[in-house]
Scaffold this active site. Structure first.
Site, PDB file in Angstrom:
ATOM      1  N   LYS A  32      56.700  14.379  10.183  1.00 51.39           N
ATOM      2  CA  LYS A  32      56.830  15.579   9.301  1.00 51.39           C
ATOM      3  C   LYS A  32      58.251  15.587   8.500  1.00 51.39           C
ATOM      4  CE  LYS A  32      58.622  19.848  10.378  1.00 51.39           C
ATOM      5  NZ  LYS A  32      59.425  20.118   9.201  1.00 51.39           N
ATOM      6  N   ASP A  59      56.393  18.604   4.259  1.00 50.44           N
ATOM      7  CA  ASP A  59      56.326  19.985   4.507  1.00 50.44           C
ATOM      8  C   ASP A  59      57.533  20.640   3.446  1.00 50.44           C
ATOM      9  OD1 ASP A  59      56.591  22.794   5.647  1.00 50.44           O
ATOM     10  OD2 ASP A  59      58.016  22.007   7.182  1.00 50.44           O
ATOM     11  N   LYS A  61      56.666  23.487   1.416  1.00 47.49           N
ATOM     12  CA  LYS A  61      56.376  24.855   1.442  1.00 47.49           C
ATOM     13  C   LYS A  61      56.541  25.249  -0.134  1.00 47.49           C
ATOM     14  CE  LYS A  61      58.004  25.849   5.954  1.00 47.49           C
ATOM     15  NZ  LYS A  61      58.751  24.651   6.103  1.00 47.49           N
ATOM     16  N   ASP A  64      55.625  29.119  -6.091  1.00 49.40           N
ATOM     17  CA  ASP A  64      56.196  29.280  -7.616  1.00 49.40           C
ATOM     18  C   ASP A  64      55.146  29.885  -8.295  1.00 49.40           C
ATOM     19  OD1 ASP A  64      58.021  29.161  -9.917  1.00 49.40           O
ATOM     20  OD2 ASP A  64      59.031  27.931  -8.948  1.00 49.40           O
ATOM     21  N   THR A 119      57.408  31.170  12.168  1.00 49.04           N
ATOM     22  CA  THR A 119      57.538  31.326  13.448  1.00 49.04           C
ATOM     23  C   THR A 119      58.801  31.897  13.861  1.00 49.04           C
ATOM     24  OG1 THR A 119      57.951  28.948  13.761  1.00 49.04           O
ATOM     25  CG2 THR A 119      55.853  29.685  14.353  1.00 49.04           C
ATOM     26  N   ARG A 211      63.397  19.378  17.538  1.00 50.11           N
ATOM     27  CA  ARG A 211      64.878  19.193  18.381  1.00 50.11           C
ATOM     28  C   ARG A 211      64.256  18.822  19.865  1.00 50.11           C
ATOM     29  NH1 ARG A 211      67.269  24.612  15.965  1.00 50.11           N
ATOM     30  NH2 ARG A 211      65.066  25.027  15.699  1.00 50.11           N
TER      31      ARG A 211
END
Length: 232
Positions: A32, A59, A61, A64, A119, A211
């Site tokens: 990603k 990714d 997102k 607009d 999330t 992470r």
């Protein structure tokens, strides 16, 4: 649909990213690329990672007005990514425009998914910050249904909601779920989380882990652990 673990390469430089990926000598993780890396290095980092044989979830997102999103997707469609995304809250019209822009002249396009609710957002924030009073799961389901109505391929949602999304939108409408942590790991800024095994059992098609893998003492072993827990 094949399930997979997607590694979030949330680095801020090409050098750090490629050094991380160089550790994977016997496999090519699905990667990603998010805003941090893309804004630091631009489209060339996408081309470089793709050239190395990795599948890519871009990714960014997008959110607009429909015309702007359509034009942006017209640019992104030439990067040969496998998946990209928009925010479902941008409306059905915006998502339809995104598909128009993403579709190439020959009719092909990357998979397009919509982010439902992040999330890191919980019910209190949903109500107090966003003034959305409906329960989190109903908001996610409504956004998922709008994405399907617009012709998208799936959604980003919490692993807690994956099974419900499939029940509402069908098994072919796939779910990508961040908010996945090892049972013995830290949650960080994620609030709606599951382990890889729990995500598998709750219907996630893809899990995204950053992470817990990228900052692990042995990232390759952490990745292989995630694959084992999610796919076995």
């Amino acid at each position: 649909m094949a399930k997979d673990v997607i590694v979030a390469c949330d680095f801020n430089s090409k050098e750090e990213t490629l050094a991380f990926l160089d550790q994977f000598t016997d496999c090519k993780p699905f990667v990603k690329i998010g805003m941090e890396l893309f804004y630091a290095e631009g489209p060339d980092i996408v081309r470089e990672i793709k050239k190395r044989g990795h599948k890519i979830f871009l990714d960014l997102k997008l959110h607009d007005i429909p015309t702007t999103v359509k034009k942006a997707m017209t640019v992104l469609r030439n990067l040969d990514v496998d998946i990209t995304n928009v925010h479902a809250s941008g409306t059905v019209s915006m998502m339809e425009a995104a598909i128009e822009g993403l579709t190439r002249a020959d009719g092909t396009r990357p998979l397009l998914i919509a982010v439902t609710q992040l999330t890191s957002t919980d019910q209190t924030q949903l109500e107090n910050d966003l003034l959305i009073k409906e329960p989190m799961e109903e908001v996610v389901m409504h956004y998922a249904e709008n994405a399907k109505k617009a012709g998208l391929d799936g959604v980003v949602c919490s692993p807690l909601e994956a099974e419900a999304v499939h029940s509402r939108c069908g098994q072919e409408f796939f779910t990508i779920t961040p908010g996945v942590r090892f049972a013995d790991g830290e949650k960080g800024d994620q609030k709606r989380v599951m382990t890889p095994e729990q995500a598998k059992n709750n219907g996630s098609d893809y899990i995204v882990m950053g992470r817990p893998i990228t900052q692990a003492e042995d990232p390759v072993s952490a990745y292989k652990r995630a694959v084992k827990e999610f796919l076995s």
